[in-house]
Design a protein around this motif. Sequence first.
Motif, PDB file in Angstrom:
ATOM      1  N   GLY A 102      -1.787   4.283   3.570  1.00  0.00           N
ATOM      2  CA  GLY A 102      -1.174   4.286   2.023  1.00  0.00           C
ATOM      3  C   GLY A 102      -1.934   5.343   1.357  1.00  0.00           C
ATOM      4  O   GLY A 102      -1.233   5.908   0.574  1.00  0.00           O
ATOM      5  N   GLU A 103      -3.225   5.321   1.417  1.00  0.00           N
ATOM      6  CA  GLU A 103      -3.872   6.193   0.322  1.00  0.00           C
ATOM      7  C   GLU A 103      -3.641   7.598   0.614  1.00  0.00           C
ATOM      8  O   GLU A 103      -3.287   8.400  -0.316  1.00  0.00           O
ATOM      9  CB  GLU A 103      -5.578   5.925   0.575  1.00  0.00           C
ATOM     10  CG  GLU A 103      -6.312   6.373  -0.571  1.00  0.00           C
ATOM     11  CD  GLU A 103      -8.008   6.203  -0.004  1.00  0.00           C
ATOM     12  OE1 GLU A 103      -8.731   7.134  -0.307  1.00  0.00           O
ATOM     13  OE2 GLU A 103      -8.120   4.996   0.549  1.00  0.00           O
ATOM     14  N   ILE A 104      -3.595   8.050   1.864  1.00  0.00           N
ATOM     15  CA  ILE A 104      -3.381   9.441   2.267  1.00  0.00           C
ATOM     16  C   ILE A 104      -1.610   9.869   1.784  1.00  0.00           C
ATOM     17  O   ILE A 104      -1.457  10.739   1.317  1.00  0.00           O
ATOM     18  CB  ILE A 104      -3.353   9.717   3.851  1.00  0.00           C
ATOM     19  CG1 ILE A 104      -4.844   9.494   4.096  1.00  0.00           C
ATOM     20  CG2 ILE A 104      -2.634  10.768   4.306  1.00  0.00           C
ATOM     21  CD1 ILE A 104      -5.061   9.323   5.823  1.00  0.00           C
ATOM     22  N   LEU A 105      -0.926   8.705   2.047  1.00  0.00           N
ATOM     23  CA  LEU A 105       0.438   9.084   1.745  1.00  0.00           C
ATOM     24  C   LEU A 105       0.772   9.179   0.160  1.00  0.00           C
ATOM     25  O   LEU A 105       1.676   9.700  -0.254  1.00  0.00           O
ATOM     26  CB  LEU A 105       1.470   7.838   2.461  1.00  0.00           C
ATOM     27  CG  LEU A 105       1.448   8.264   3.959  1.00  0.00           C
ATOM     28  CD1 LEU A 105       2.356   7.103   5.003  1.00  0.00           C
ATOM     29  CD2 LEU A 105       1.969   9.558   4.305  1.00  0.00           C
ATOM     30  N   GLN A 106       0.185   7.912  -0.512  1.00  0.00           N
ATOM     31  CA  GLN A 106       0.077   8.377  -1.986  1.00  0.00           C
ATOM     32  C   GLN A 106      -0.064   9.684  -2.398  1.00  0.00           C
ATOM     33  O   GLN A 106       0.583  10.152  -3.375  1.00  0.00           O
ATOM     34  CB  GLN A 106      -0.773   7.293  -2.547  1.00  0.00           C
ATOM     35  CG  GLN A 106      -0.534   5.597  -2.251  1.00  0.00           C
ATOM     36  CD  GLN A 106       0.383   5.067  -3.153  1.00  0.00           C
ATOM     37  OE1 GLN A 106       1.250   5.567  -4.036  1.00  0.00           O
ATOM     38  NE2 GLN A 106       0.541   3.859  -2.960  1.00  0.00           N
ATOM     39  N   ARG A 107      -1.162  10.191  -1.946  1.00  0.00           N
ATOM     40  CA  ARG A 107      -1.686  11.600  -2.377  1.00  0.00           C
ATOM     41  C   ARG A 107      -0.772  12.715  -1.906  1.00  0.00           C
ATOM     42  O   ARG A 107      -0.240  13.321  -2.712  1.00  0.00           O
ATOM     43  CB  ARG A 107      -2.956  11.756  -1.414  1.00  0.00           C
ATOM     44  CG  ARG A 107      -3.889  12.893  -2.382  1.00  0.00           C
ATOM     45  CD  ARG A 107      -5.479  13.018  -1.830  1.00  0.00           C
ATOM     46  NE  ARG A 107      -5.668  12.078  -0.830  1.00  0.00           N
ATOM     47  CZ  ARG A 107      -6.249  12.363   0.257  1.00  0.00           C
ATOM     48  NH1 ARG A 107      -6.155  13.329   0.920  1.00  0.00           N
ATOM     49  NH2 ARG A 107      -6.614  11.194   1.163  1.00  0.00           N
TER      50      ARG A 107
ATOM     51  N   ASP B 152       0.771  -1.294  -0.073  1.00  0.00           N
ATOM     52  CA  ASP B 152       0.045   0.002  -0.039  1.00  0.00           C
ATOM     53  C   ASP B 152       0.772   1.176   0.166  1.00  0.00           C
ATOM     54  O   ASP B 152       0.358   2.241  -0.366  1.00  0.00           O
ATOM     55  CB  ASP B 152      -0.943   0.121   1.213  1.00  0.00           C
ATOM     56  CG  ASP B 152      -1.830  -1.096   1.279  1.00  0.00           C
ATOM     57  OD1 ASP B 152      -2.326  -1.618   0.042  1.00  0.00           O
ATOM     58  OD2 ASP B 152      -2.662  -1.457   2.199  1.00  0.00           O
ATOM     59  N   MET B 153       2.056   1.356   0.247  1.00  0.00           N
ATOM     60  CA  MET B 153       3.029   2.350   0.469  1.00  0.00           C
ATOM     61  C   MET B 153       3.567   3.049  -0.975  1.00  0.00           C
ATOM     62  O   MET B 153       3.663   1.881  -1.719  1.00  0.00           O
ATOM     63  CB  MET B 153       4.064   2.370   1.345  1.00  0.00           C
ATOM     64  CG  MET B 153       3.474   2.027   3.006  1.00  0.00           C
ATOM     65  SD  MET B 153       2.874   3.823   3.587  1.00  0.00           S
ATOM     66  CE  MET B 153       1.555   3.045   4.576  1.00  0.00           C
ATOM     67  N   PRO B 154       3.497   4.356  -1.081  1.00  0.00           N
ATOM     68  CA  PRO B 154       4.059   4.943  -2.486  1.00  0.00           C
ATOM     69  C   PRO B 154       5.477   4.314  -2.253  1.00  0.00           C
ATOM     70  O   PRO B 154       6.132   4.065  -1.195  1.00  0.00           O
ATOM     71  CB  PRO B 154       4.013   6.144  -2.315  1.00  0.00           C
ATOM     72  CG  PRO B 154       3.715   6.692  -0.766  1.00  0.00           C
ATOM     73  CD  PRO B 154       3.086   5.470  -0.242  1.00  0.00           C
TER      74      PRO B 154
END
Lengths: 401, 401
Positions: B390-395, B312-314
């Motif tokens: 993951g979603e927040i950090l991708q963004r 999930d992490m960028p």
Amino acid sequence: MTISTLSTRHHQTDELNMDQIFAQAANNENISFGMGLPDDAIFPSAALAEAFNQAIQQEGATIFQYHATQGPLSLRQKIATLTAEYFDFKPSPEHIIMTQGGQQAIDIVGRAFLDKYDHIIVEAPTYMGALDAFDSYEPTYHEVALESDGLDMVQLEATLQQFPETKFVYTIPDFQNPTGVTMSLAKRQQLLALAEKYDFYVIEDSPYRYLRYSGTPLPSLAALDTHGRVILVSSFSKILSPALRTGWLVANPELTALFLTIKSALDVQPSHLSLMAIDYFLSQHRMADHIATIIENYREKCWLMLDRLAADMPAEVTFTQPEGGFFIWVTLPDTMDATALLAGPVLTEGQVVYVPSEMQYASRQVKNHFRLNFTGVTTEQIHTGVARLGEILQRQCAAIQ
Amino acid sequence: MTISTLSTRHHQTDELNMDQIFAQAANNENISFGMGLPDDAIFPSAALAEAFNQAIQQEGATIFQYHATQGPLSLRQKIATLTAEYFDFKPSPEHIIMTQGGQQAIDIVGRAFLDKYDHIIVEAPTYMGALDAFDSYEPTYHEVALESDGLDMVQLEATLQQFPETKFVYTIPDFQNPTGVTMSLAKRQQLLALAEKYDFYVIEDSPYRYLRYSGTPLPSLAALDTHGRVILVSSFSKILSPALRTGWLVANPELTALFLTIKSALDVQPSHLSLMAIDYFLSQHRMADHIATIIENYREKCWLMLDRLAADMPAEVTFTQPEGGFFIWVTLPDTMDATALLAGPVLTEGQVVYVPSEMQYASRQVKNHFRLNFTGVTTEQIHTGVARLGEILQRQCAAIQ
């Protein structure tokens, strides 16, 4: 690496401390008037066992988990009620912080206020554990003599005039440790007026207040305080069980957050399990009834010890007349040394333990007194122990004539 | 009276502390990877309830009385055996001192050694509770970077050359808090050689060592130590129950008496009841069996979290690969601020809690990391929480491109 790398607060490691006195006291050959032990008979063992059981069953596994630093709200609410009943004021549970016995509460206060050489005032004599705690912060102690009705107010004000930067006065106003003395109402009022005039806090350490055997209760300092200058310390150690290590601070509202930060740095949080067990116990038993039972037991022993001291001590030896608490304070002629006597005939011949005055003065210099505890011994031990002490002191006093 | 009369160690009262993180974590709306909580499911509740019962029944009322500061000998003997099994050396029970969790053991060490401005070395990052404890003594911190196999030894020796008066190095060699990193054998040997060369103590804080999920155990620092330079701290908090607040120090023999004096000044003594209940528990249950059960639970969660982070992490976000313990350490791009992210989208949108790096560095300056705990959450929470993070950090990472 040598001892020289230790912090300066620990340059002296050979002092007598409470644990060493306790070790002597725990020797069953001796009659111990030393430590401030409750009578095992007062512990509500079956009810506490049941409370632990119930707490574990009803709270479930989460009782073994981490919890908040301040302690459970339900217990703090019950302590607020207990405080209302015995201290004449009802604190907000938000300003009650659970501590590891009253001792940790004293340490937290020291850590909050004291830098090295800061000025504080203590009673002379005072609770040796408080000196141990404050010593860690290397303050400058000023001692104010204790009279039969509390602090010498003339000496107190003179000290404050000389050291107006004094941060706090540490006092045990009810059935003081070690003297058993109670501060008069007039002196309570004067102390609070001085706190306002000279801008200092008053640490009211009050584990014994619940245990009055005669006379009339006086308002607590916390109840008389109208300016948020009193920090109250109390504990279940003398009225429920010392092994539960449960005391508390009633903090000035401004200080609550700071005290919690310190508590967290010291040991993260109290034992949730023990606190919840006490909470369950208090839900099912009236503390006042339990305290009334304890008072009956201890009153008899207090009066017996006073009676036996009057009968057995030589005329040169005097002692206080406590109206409650755990202790009687005995004064020997000026030239006598209670520490040397303890290490000599008192222990070796009399097989009696007391706490010599030396460790109960900030100066560590005053040697001609000792503290007797009457709660942790049987009436038979009081008879025998005081008789043995009397015999030894009769002989010692005769020798210095 | 104003805040200006507080001790200098408490001039800053607005720092985040563990209790505040815990308050956020305790909000059931959030998924908390914040505090280092064991899984409630690992507490042997029924067996502990039975142990409390038996201890009270069999020891009688005296279990509620004051006891020795060091803790009961029978428990210290069992801890010596546990230490032999997990730390490859068997200390004398005479040199084991029971403490109020490992936290109090760390505070005792600080109090014993530190005067204001004294030099100490800590890992960067390190356990935030140790910083809270040491802060009380106002030392001069020197940080040494942590690599994937432990302290950077070049930087450590350079620091020691510059500050040869350093009093101790505080280290968590096994499954470090917060990084999960384990110190290699070569570095353990180098650290002890440096301790001898530069004359300092090593504080080995090791609450997680029992919990290895992969790889081969390395000898503890205490086992490798031949010069009495290692002071070992451990605890039952992670392997039995934090609420029992039971940790210990294995002291250098020369230091035992001093540590006991400090423990007595802090809170007189541990809770005899809790210690005896643990003693009864250990008499009837093999700790190694209990630990094996915990390892199965935590290994699955550790591996799951590592797997989900990988998924999930960028690409810009990295994380450690712990072989045991409680924590994974996540590193963001240099310019990102984990504290601000937590207060922003992570809490408000993701409803996830972690511990930002800022409070885990002595400098309080490093912001681009955070600590994740995997033991106190369910596998479902790991799936959901890591996905949200993951979603927040991708963004966030896309935004700084």
